[in-house]
Scaffold this active site. Sequence first.
Site, mmCIF file in Angstrom:
data_model
loop_
_atom_site.group_PDB
_atom_site.id
_atom_site.type_symbol
_atom_site.label_atom_id
_atom_site.label_comp_id
_atom_site.label_asym_id
_atom_site.label_seq_id
_atom_site.Cartn_x
_atom_site.Cartn_y
_atom_site.Cartn_z
ATOM 1 N N LYS A 1 0.855 -1.197 0.000
ATOM 2 C CA LYS A 1 0.000 0.000 0.000
ATOM 3 C C LYS A 1 0.875 1.225 0.000
ATOM 4 O O LYS A 1 2.000 1.192 0.513
ATOM 5 C CB LYS A 1 -0.878 0.021 1.260
ATOM 6 C CG LYS A 1 -2.090 0.902 1.139
ATOM 7 C CD LYS A 1 -3.200 0.194 0.409
ATOM 8 C CE LYS A 1 -4.462 0.985 0.340
ATOM 9 N NZ LYS A 1 -5.600 0.120 0.008
HETATM 10 N N1 GLU Z 1 -7.145 0.417 -3.265
HETATM 11 C C1 GLU Z 1 -7.988 -0.694 -3.537
HETATM 12 C C2 GLU Z 1 -8.060 -1.604 -2.322
HETATM 13 O O1 GLU Z 1 -7.879 -1.190 -1.212
HETATM 14 C C3 GLU Z 1 -7.567 -1.417 -4.813
HETATM 15 C C4 GLU Z 1 -6.214 -2.061 -4.790
HETATM 16 C C5 GLU Z 1 -5.783 -2.606 -6.143
HETATM 17 O O2 GLU Z 1 -6.568 -2.606 -7.067
HETATM 18 O O3 GLU Z 1 -4.604 -2.989 -6.232
HETATM 19 O O4 GLU Z 1 -8.404 -2.752 -2.418
#
Ligand code: GLU
Length: 479
Positions: free
Chosen positions: A110
């Site tokens: 993240k």
């Molecule tokens: N930000 C989104 C999540 O928390 C998508 C993550 C992604 O598509 O890699 O799942």
Amino acid sequence: MTTDAQQAEPSFRDSVDIMFNRAVSLMELPEGLEEKIRVCNATYTVRFGVRLRGKIETFTGYRSVHSEHMEPVKGGIRFSMGVHQDEVEALAALMTYKCARVEVPYGGSKGGLRIDPNAWEPHELELITRRFAYELIKRDMINPAQNVPAPDMGTGEREMAWIADQYKRMNTTDINGNACVTGKPPNAGGIAGRVEATGRGVQYALQEFFRHADDVKTAGLSGSLDGKRIIVQGLGNVGYHAAKFLSEEDGAKITGIIERDGSLHNEDGIDVEAVRQWIIKNGGVTGFTGATHAENGAALLEAECDILIPAALEGVIDRNNAPNIKAPLIIEAANGPITAGGDEILRDKGTVIIPDMYANAGGVTVSYFEWVKNLSHIRFGRMQRRAEESRHQLIVDELERISKDSSINWTLSPNFKDRYLRGAGELELVRSGLDDTMRTAYQAMRAVWRSRDDVPDLRTAAYLVSIEKVAASYRAKGL
Ligand code: GLU
């Protein structure tokens, strides 16, 4: 002044670990593996300057890699003033479990940039985003084979297009450059249905839940989604799409909407599209007619309804308000909206919670489809669509011939031909893949919940299934 209950509230990172530990205590893992899975492998902090409005502004950003049991690692990049290391690490950990939960072949990661995106003009935001991307790309923290970001709170298609372009400028001979980030616009290497994907996944998750009468009964509910009263907290990308699809396609009623500037309440149902347009024009829900507005939005979390959908920030349901929550069913469209303390109280009350790592996995699932599309350099359906249509045409022609030749007078129903003849395009294939993913992932999770007396809820079941998958990966590597 803080109360005892507030003081006892664990941080987001601790909440994830507490939930993880509860699941691990029910498993037999080789000594030490539990800790290896739980900890964050690395968190990179970068501070960089950008010359803006005549002076140098310094920004702080993070990219945290929780687990590399599979690569690339995957997870969004958030733009918000609330971003900090603890939050990014908690979110990265959730990504590991989420990817394992829906069987997409990634580790968890993240990113976050501490910034108020609304404080900057688009061309300034582009400079900042490109500079942040540059810092991450040169350390392989954005890379199609190693680390693939996506949108999250405060970011969307536009930012992802800038990041992809920045990567391609720095890696001009990488033929897979587009796969370095997902959530791009369709005309810049994206995929149909990615923007709606997380909200669509929430809808598919609820549809699957209501296919299991036992589970519906455990929540003290009955029947289908039709007529169910839903309160949604946060009408951003996820909350908006979930509320829109559930009300327009499943017959549910959105009786409450909570936003930054208060809440809207109407037991007869609120027109989600009208509220969304109002927010875009006026910046908030205040002044919207067709529902009762209250300034203290959070109070509506405690109102009577059948389903509560927290779809904004983490930690909105905690020890303080959990005792007052009346919804018998909560689906976590946001990441970590319920603290470990709140979770315990709700579990004791018998509230059924469909956990974040499953409920909002639609986004990363469709990201996976986009990444595969980028690596294969071909749009889904391009090879099969017309072949499928001509095979269907054969059947329709044959049916029409039989009906003409036979003495029985029958005809095809009016739009059967159109519907049956049309081969699936990219959007239909994406939705079908997402629906299948959400159904099978729910079934795997509920099977554990229903078959083991020591598994008290869906969240523990979700962690168990996910941790088992991660552990199996490590075992296969010989760790
Ligand atoms: N930000 C989104 C999540 O928390 C998508 C993550 C992604 O598509 O890699 O799942």
